[in-house]
Design an enzyme around this catalytic site. Structure first.
Site, PDB file in Angstrom:
ATOM      1  N   ASP A  17       0.828  -1.214   0.000  1.00 48.28           N
ATOM      2  CA  ASP A  17       0.000   0.000   0.000  1.00 48.28           C
ATOM      3  C   ASP A  17       0.865   1.268   0.000  1.00 48.28           C
ATOM      4  O   ASP A  17       0.671   2.172   0.817  1.00 48.28           O
ATOM      5  CB  ASP A  17      -0.937   0.023   1.218  1.00 48.28           C
ATOM      6  N   ASN A 160     -17.424  -6.320  -0.021  1.00 46.91           N
ATOM      7  CA  ASN A 160     -16.540  -5.754   0.999  1.00 46.91           C
ATOM      8  C   ASN A 160     -16.591  -4.240   1.047  1.00 46.91           C
ATOM      9  O   ASN A 160     -16.771  -3.643   2.103  1.00 46.91           O
ATOM     10  CB  ASN A 160     -15.097  -6.183   0.727  1.00 46.91           C
ATOM     11  N   GLU A 197     -11.088  -0.477  -3.610  1.00 49.63           N
ATOM     12  CA  GLU A 197     -10.354   0.117  -2.498  1.00 49.63           C
ATOM     13  C   GLU A 197      -9.105   0.810  -3.029  1.00 49.63           C
ATOM     14  O   GLU A 197      -8.838   0.819  -4.226  1.00 49.63           O
ATOM     15  CB  GLU A 197      -9.964  -0.965  -1.475  1.00 49.63           C
ATOM     16  N   HIS A 261      -2.943  -1.140  -5.167  1.00 50.55           N
ATOM     17  CA  HIS A 261      -2.912  -0.113  -4.111  1.00 50.55           C
ATOM     18  C   HIS A 261      -1.822   0.914  -4.408  1.00 50.55           C
ATOM     19  O   HIS A 261      -0.852   1.062  -3.680  1.00 50.55           O
ATOM     20  CB  HIS A 261      -2.732  -0.708  -2.730  1.00 50.55           C
ATOM     21  N   ARG A 294       4.703  -8.331  -0.311  1.00 53.37           N
ATOM     22  CA  ARG A 294       4.240  -7.327  -1.261  1.00 53.37           C
ATOM     23  C   ARG A 294       5.252  -6.179  -1.179  1.00 53.37           C
ATOM     24  O   ARG A 294       5.312  -5.456  -0.189  1.00 53.37           O
ATOM     25  CB  ARG A 294       2.829  -6.854  -0.922  1.00 53.37           C
TER      26      ARG A 294
END
Length: 325
Positions: A17, A160, A197, A261, A294
């Site tokens: 992120d 979600n 998101e 992200h 990640r």
């Protein structure tokens, strides 16, 4: 020579992120989710590549209990009206209820010139019209108005999270309408989970672009794109168009899985840069959320003749990048 050889990926290891912001002091500032999900770090460098070696400074840690005690996710650093703000999500438990975590959105403030110094003050929760799973907030200014874009669970919509936009009366308070501008609907947005998101905003070519991420956080994770005319009413859902296909996704050929992200910055010489996380392997043991690998990656991108961004495909990592993993 491929212009994307100017950066060596991964840029920052085990940071998901990722958020990179180039400030007027010429520093690049970096923050991201850490694998332990227990703190917020900031680092800075005069070069983008240098962020990988820059010393991280812990500016805030989670509490032992209460609403700020678990799963500290996706911090973003913004400079607004002479002060620094960090937007992040936190939960009171790592447990899920009906498949959803317990996240809410929070804001920190610091009036020091250098955000690695000074005191960070908790400004509290960003209150929305629901008390439900909410995360991944970002903010931008347009024509004198500050907007907030975030992901949240509407109790009446399956899935979600959807994407919402609202005006702000100050950097931690929403005002007026809160409007849904996207929900997971295409096949590539609903794999594993129905997810929109991780929004990031880009203003260019007479449009407001909002990239976002969709589907579960494994190799299906990918980026979508919303866009509106800069003169449109940004609080009108009809102002926003959505790309029917992902704009950035897994490249098995290049060994890049689940890119998403993202955030945006500019290179040292002014080129547009896409910042994102991805994994270097497809198969994950256990819950992808607790796989630490990640890594933050960057690459430049260009623009099409019709004014739309062209993110290309995730570029390969450096040849020797994973020798010591």
């Amino acid at each position: 020579m491929d212009k994307n050889t100017k950066y060596t990926n991964p840029l920052v290891w085990q940071r998901a992120d990722p958020w990179v912001y180039k400030h007027r002091d010429h520093y690049y500032y970096f923050t991201a989710s850490v694998p332990e999900y227990d703190r917020i770090e900031i680092r800075r460098s005069l070069t983008l590549q240098g962020l990988g070696e820059a010393e991280p400074v812990v500016v805030w840690r989670k509490y032992d209990s209460g609403p700020l005690s678990a799963n500290i996710w996706a911090p973003e650093l913004h400079y607004i009206d002479g002060k620094w703000y960090i937007y992040f999500a936190a939960a009171r438990t790592t447990e899920t209820k009906e498949g959803l975590f317990d996240h809410r959105m929070y804001v920190l403030e610091n009036n020091c010139a250098n955000p690695l110094e000074g005191q960070w003050t908790e400004k509290g929760q960003v209150r929305t019209k629901w008390e439900s799973f909410a995360l991944d907030a970002t903010t931008f200014e347009h024509r004198g108005v500050r907007y907030y874009v975030w992901a949240q669970k509407d109790p009446d919509i399956a899935g979600n999270s959807n994407l919402y936009i609202s005006k702000m009366s100050n950097p931690w308070t929403l005002t007026g309408e809160q409007v849904m501008i996207s929900k997971p609907e295409y096949p590539w947005e609903v794999i594993g989970f129905k997810v929109n998101e991780g929004a990031a905003v880009l203003k260019r070519n007479g449009r407001i672009y909002i990239s976002y991420s969709a589907s579960a956080t494994d190799h299906h994770y990918c980026m979508g794109l919303l866009y509106a005319d800069e003169s449109a009413d940004l609080l009108d859902p009809a102002s926003w168009a959505k790309s029917p296909e992902p704009v950035f996704q897994t490249s098995e050929a290049n060994g890049q899985y689940g890119p998403g992200h993202n955030s945006f910055t500019v290179s040292e010489d002014g080129e547009d840069v896409l910042v994102y996380h991805a994994r270097s392997y497809k198969e994950i043991a256990g819950d992808p959320l607790y796989d630490p690998n990640r890594h933050t990656r960057v690459q430049t991108f260009t623009w099409k003749e019709d004014g739309m961004p062209d993110f290309g495909v995730p570029v390969p990592d450096a040849a020797d990048a994973h020798e010591n993993e």
